[in-house]
Design a protein around this motif. Structure first.
Motif, PDB file in Angstrom:
ATOM      1  N   THR A 284      -9.884  -1.227  -6.740  1.00  0.00           N
ATOM      2  CA  THR A 284      -8.580  -1.681  -6.257  1.00  0.00           C
ATOM      3  C   THR A 284      -7.537  -1.308  -7.298  1.00  0.00           C
ATOM      4  O   THR A 284      -7.696  -1.630  -8.483  1.00  0.00           O
ATOM      5  CB  THR A 284      -8.560  -3.199  -6.021  1.00  0.00           C
ATOM      6  OG1 THR A 284      -9.489  -3.533  -4.991  1.00  0.00           O
ATOM      7  CG2 THR A 284      -7.171  -3.662  -5.588  1.00  0.00           C
TER       8      THR A 284
ATOM      9  N   SER B  80       3.153  -3.660   1.322  1.00  0.00           N
ATOM     10  CA  SER B  80       1.695  -3.567   1.242  1.00  0.00           C
ATOM     11  C   SER B  80       1.113  -3.001   2.534  1.00  0.00           C
ATOM     12  O   SER B  80       0.196  -2.166   2.503  1.00  0.00           O
ATOM     13  CB  SER B  80       1.092  -4.933   0.927  1.00  0.00           C
ATOM     14  OG  SER B  80       1.579  -5.923   1.810  1.00  0.00           O
ATOM     15  N   ALA B  81       1.629  -3.408   3.684  1.00  0.00           N
ATOM     16  CA  ALA B  81       1.148  -2.891   4.963  1.00  0.00           C
ATOM     17  C   ALA B  81       1.549  -1.433   5.147  1.00  0.00           C
ATOM     18  O   ALA B  81       0.779  -0.626   5.675  1.00  0.00           O
ATOM     19  CB  ALA B  81       1.690  -3.743   6.107  1.00  0.00           C
TER      20      ALA B  81
ATOM     21  N   THR C 281       2.037   0.732   2.700  1.00  0.00           N
ATOM     22  CA  THR C 281       1.199   1.523   1.787  1.00  0.00           C
ATOM     23  C   THR C 281      -0.185   1.741   2.385  1.00  0.00           C
ATOM     24  O   THR C 281      -0.741   2.847   2.304  1.00  0.00           O
ATOM     25  CB  THR C 281       1.099   0.811   0.423  1.00  0.00           C
ATOM     26  OG1 THR C 281       2.421   0.611  -0.101  1.00  0.00           O
ATOM     27  CG2 THR C 281       0.281   1.630  -0.560  1.00  0.00           C
ATOM     28  N   GLU C 282      -0.728   0.712   2.990  1.00  0.00           N
ATOM     29  CA  GLU C 282      -2.028   0.847   3.653  1.00  0.00           C
ATOM     30  C   GLU C 282      -1.960   1.877   4.779  1.00  0.00           C
ATOM     31  O   GLU C 282      -2.875   2.699   4.934  1.00  0.00           O
ATOM     32  CB  GLU C 282      -2.462  -0.512   4.204  1.00  0.00           C
ATOM     33  CG  GLU C 282      -3.838  -0.496   4.855  1.00  0.00           C
ATOM     34  CD  GLU C 282      -4.240  -1.856   5.398  1.00  0.00           C
ATOM     35  OE1 GLU C 282      -5.360  -1.958   5.959  1.00  0.00           O
ATOM     36  OE2 GLU C 282      -3.452  -2.818   5.275  1.00  0.00           O
ATOM     37  N   ALA C 283      -0.871   1.872   5.536  1.00  0.00           N
ATOM     38  CA  ALA C 283      -0.715   2.840   6.633  1.00  0.00           C
ATOM     39  C   ALA C 283      -0.592   4.263   6.097  1.00  0.00           C
ATOM     40  O   ALA C 283      -1.204   5.198   6.635  1.00  0.00           O
ATOM     41  CB  ALA C 283       0.509   2.475   7.466  1.00  0.00           C
TER      42      ALA C 283
ATOM     43  N   CYS D  16      -1.793   5.376   3.338  1.00  0.00           N
ATOM     44  CA  CYS D  16      -3.086   5.765   2.770  1.00  0.00           C
ATOM     45  C   CYS D  16      -4.101   6.163   3.842  1.00  0.00           C
ATOM     46  O   CYS D  16      -5.085   6.844   3.529  1.00  0.00           O
ATOM     47  CB  CYS D  16      -3.653   4.643   1.903  1.00  0.00           C
ATOM     48  SG  CYS D  16      -2.854   4.497   0.288  1.00  0.00           S
ATOM     49  N   ARG D  17      -3.859   5.770   5.080  1.00  0.00           N
ATOM     50  CA  ARG D  17      -4.772   6.198   6.142  1.00  0.00           C
ATOM     51  C   ARG D  17      -4.699   7.709   6.326  1.00  0.00           C
ATOM     52  O   ARG D  17      -5.679   8.330   6.776  1.00  0.00           O
ATOM     53  CB  ARG D  17      -4.452   5.466   7.451  1.00  0.00           C
ATOM     54  CG  ARG D  17      -5.005   4.049   7.483  1.00  0.00           C
ATOM     55  CD  ARG D  17      -5.102   3.495   8.887  1.00  0.00           C
ATOM     56  NE  ARG D  17      -3.811   3.099   9.406  1.00  0.00           N
ATOM     57  CZ  ARG D  17      -3.280   1.881   9.254  1.00  0.00           C
ATOM     58  NH1 ARG D  17      -3.931   0.954   8.561  1.00  0.00           N
ATOM     59  NH2 ARG D  17      -2.110   1.592   9.772  1.00  0.00           N
TER      60      ARG D  17
ATOM     61  N   ARG E  33      -6.268   9.004   2.416  1.00  0.00           N
ATOM     62  CA  ARG E  33      -7.630   8.598   2.082  1.00  0.00           C
ATOM     63  C   ARG E  33      -7.912   8.752   0.576  1.00  0.00           C
ATOM     64  O   ARG E  33      -8.765   9.557   0.168  1.00  0.00           O
ATOM     65  CB  ARG E  33      -8.648   9.407   2.897  1.00  0.00           C
ATOM     66  CG  ARG E  33      -8.455   9.274   4.400  1.00  0.00           C
ATOM     67  CD  ARG E  33      -9.533   9.994   5.183  1.00  0.00           C
ATOM     68  NE  ARG E  33      -9.298   9.896   6.616  1.00  0.00           N
ATOM     69  CZ  ARG E  33      -9.605   8.846   7.380  1.00  0.00           C
ATOM     70  NH1 ARG E  33     -10.164   7.792   6.821  1.00  0.00           N
ATOM     71  NH2 ARG E  33      -9.347   8.847   8.671  1.00  0.00           N
TER      72      ARG E  33
ATOM     73  N   ARG F 225      -8.503   1.185  -2.873  1.00  0.00           N
ATOM     74  CA  ARG F 225      -7.581   0.289  -2.178  1.00  0.00           C
ATOM     75  C   ARG F 225      -6.318   0.220  -3.019  1.00  0.00           C
ATOM     76  O   ARG F 225      -6.337  -0.283  -4.149  1.00  0.00           O
ATOM     77  CB  ARG F 225      -8.209  -1.094  -2.018  1.00  0.00           C
ATOM     78  CG  ARG F 225      -7.347  -2.077  -1.234  1.00  0.00           C
ATOM     79  CD  ARG F 225      -7.977  -3.458  -1.241  1.00  0.00           C
ATOM     80  NE  ARG F 225      -7.225  -4.398  -0.436  1.00  0.00           N
ATOM     81  CZ  ARG F 225      -7.244  -5.716  -0.612  1.00  0.00           C
ATOM     82  NH1 ARG F 225      -8.014  -6.234  -1.560  1.00  0.00           N
ATOM     83  NH2 ARG F 225      -6.527  -6.515   0.151  1.00  0.00           N
TER      84      ARG F 225
ATOM     85  N   LEU G 294      -2.718  -1.218  -3.719  1.00  0.00           N
ATOM     86  CA  LEU G 294      -1.841  -2.349  -3.436  1.00  0.00           C
ATOM     87  C   LEU G 294      -0.586  -2.250  -4.299  1.00  0.00           C
ATOM     88  O   LEU G 294      -0.686  -2.029  -5.509  1.00  0.00           O
ATOM     89  CB  LEU G 294      -2.536  -3.676  -3.775  1.00  0.00           C
ATOM     90  CG  LEU G 294      -3.849  -4.013  -3.079  1.00  0.00           C
ATOM     91  CD1 LEU G 294      -4.406  -5.318  -3.641  1.00  0.00           C
ATOM     92  CD2 LEU G 294      -3.640  -4.124  -1.579  1.00  0.00           C
TER      93      LEU G 294
ATOM     94  N   ASP H  42       5.408  -7.200  -2.656  1.00  0.00           N
ATOM     95  CA  ASP H  42       6.175  -6.756  -1.487  1.00  0.00           C
ATOM     96  C   ASP H  42       7.666  -6.967  -1.703  1.00  0.00           C
ATOM     97  O   ASP H  42       8.488  -6.460  -0.931  1.00  0.00           O
ATOM     98  CB  ASP H  42       5.735  -7.525  -0.234  1.00  0.00           C
ATOM     99  CG  ASP H  42       4.419  -7.017   0.327  1.00  0.00           C
ATOM    100  OD1 ASP H  42       4.086  -5.838   0.098  1.00  0.00           O
ATOM    101  OD2 ASP H  42       3.717  -7.796   1.005  1.00  0.00           O
TER     102      ASP H  42
END
Length: 321
Positions: A30, A114-115, A117-119, A121-122, A125, A129, A131, A135
């Protein structure tokens, strides 16, 4: 599966992470990324450190620069300049613009960073993780002498670092908004559940230091049951990359491997790696209650960086034992 948490800035943190992934490919990593360097430009939210980690681990980074996209073009930047729209000193490439447009659209629609960044990273890849530290909006500012007056003024860190190239003395480093920010979802949990916490050779003041300035993060790291090991960004009394000595001076810290370890302190660090050329500082660091070893710390390639990561994990095991 070993759970590793890394507090990371941009180029140094990203390159260290690439070596760490190579050293322990099966680890659950992480990354808590610095967002104090974030800046709003051309109506867009730009997150340089998060993007550098994402691009580096995702295979899209400009390798020579260490930041920005590979195979980049700058048509939009040139058109903005033709319209007289600045700042011209911060160069966003066309491919990079797309990332910031998507991020700004999503944050504008109400999604937290945070959401978002997760999107992002999809697509990339990165294999970790990623983070953001928070926010909430945090921006690092630097207090400098006002060239147009007799007093001092605060400028955004990016202006100090990129436009001024840290060529003027920094009198103070202020993470604006950090005192009211909250850690992003998952940050404190990741720290609490970690088997090892690493401080890569990122800037100890404006990268790792800014992450630690978010209320609750420093305390979580200090209270974690996991060993905390850092790698010195200072080799032979000078920064390996960048101008960390300028911001270290602003907080009254000498530009030495030992001084940076003492700046973090034994209440935070359990172990500290210095470069082989700084072996003479090992005793001083250990006298402060921090286990210290001297090993090669130049990230010349992924293999060398993987060896650094392995040494950090080895020191963590030594501390744990």
């Amino acid at each position: 599966m070993q759970r590793i948490v890394v507090l990371a800035g941009g180029i140094g943190g990203a390159r260290f992470l690439r070596g760490l992934k190579s050293a322990v490919p099966d680890a659950d990593i992480t990354v808590i990324g610095n967002t104090g360097d974030d800046i709003h430009l051309f109506g867009l939210k730009v997150c340089p450190d998060l993007d550098t980690v994402m691009y580096t681990l995702g295979g899209g980074i400009h390798e020579e620069q260490g930041w920005g996209r590979a195979d980049e073009s700058f048509a939009v930047k040139e058109e903005l300049a033709a319209y007289g729209v600045g700042p011209e000193w911060f160069g966003l490439g066309d491919r990079d613009f797309a990332t910031h447009i998507v991020r700004t659209q999503m944050t504008g629609a109400g999604y937290p960073l945070s959401a978002v960044t997760e999107a992002l990273c999809r697509r990339w890849r990165p294999g970790v993780r990623l983070l953001p530290m928070s926010d909430d909006r945090v921006e690092t500012h630097v207090l400098i002498d006002d060239p147009d007056g007799e007093g001092r003024k605060a400028v955004h860190f990016q202006e100090y670092w990129v436009r001024l190239r840290a060529s003027v003395p920094a009198h103070a480093i202020i993470p604006v908004g950090a005192d009211e920010a909250k850690p992003a979802p998952g940050v404190l949990e990741a720290i609490a559940e970690a088997d090892v916490i690493l401080f890569p050779p990122s800037n100890p003041v404006v990268s790792v230091g800014t992450i630690l300035a978010v209320p609750g993060v420093r305390e979580a790291v200090a209270d974690a049951g996991a060993p905390v090991v850092g790698l010195s960004p200072i080799v032979g009394d000078a920064p390996v990359r960048g101008m960390a000595d300028k911001v270290l001076a602003a907080v009254g810290v000498e530009s030495t491997a030992a001084a940076v370890a003492l700046h973090y302190g034994s209440g935070l660090l359990d172990g500290w790696l210095v470069d082989s050329v700084d072996a003479g500082s090992v005793d001083a660091v250990e006298a402060a209650g921090i286990r210290c070893r001297a090993v090669p710390l130049m990230m010349t390639d992924t293999e060398a960086t993987a060896r650094m990561a392995t040494e950090a994990l080895r020191l963590a095991e030594e501390v744990r034992a």
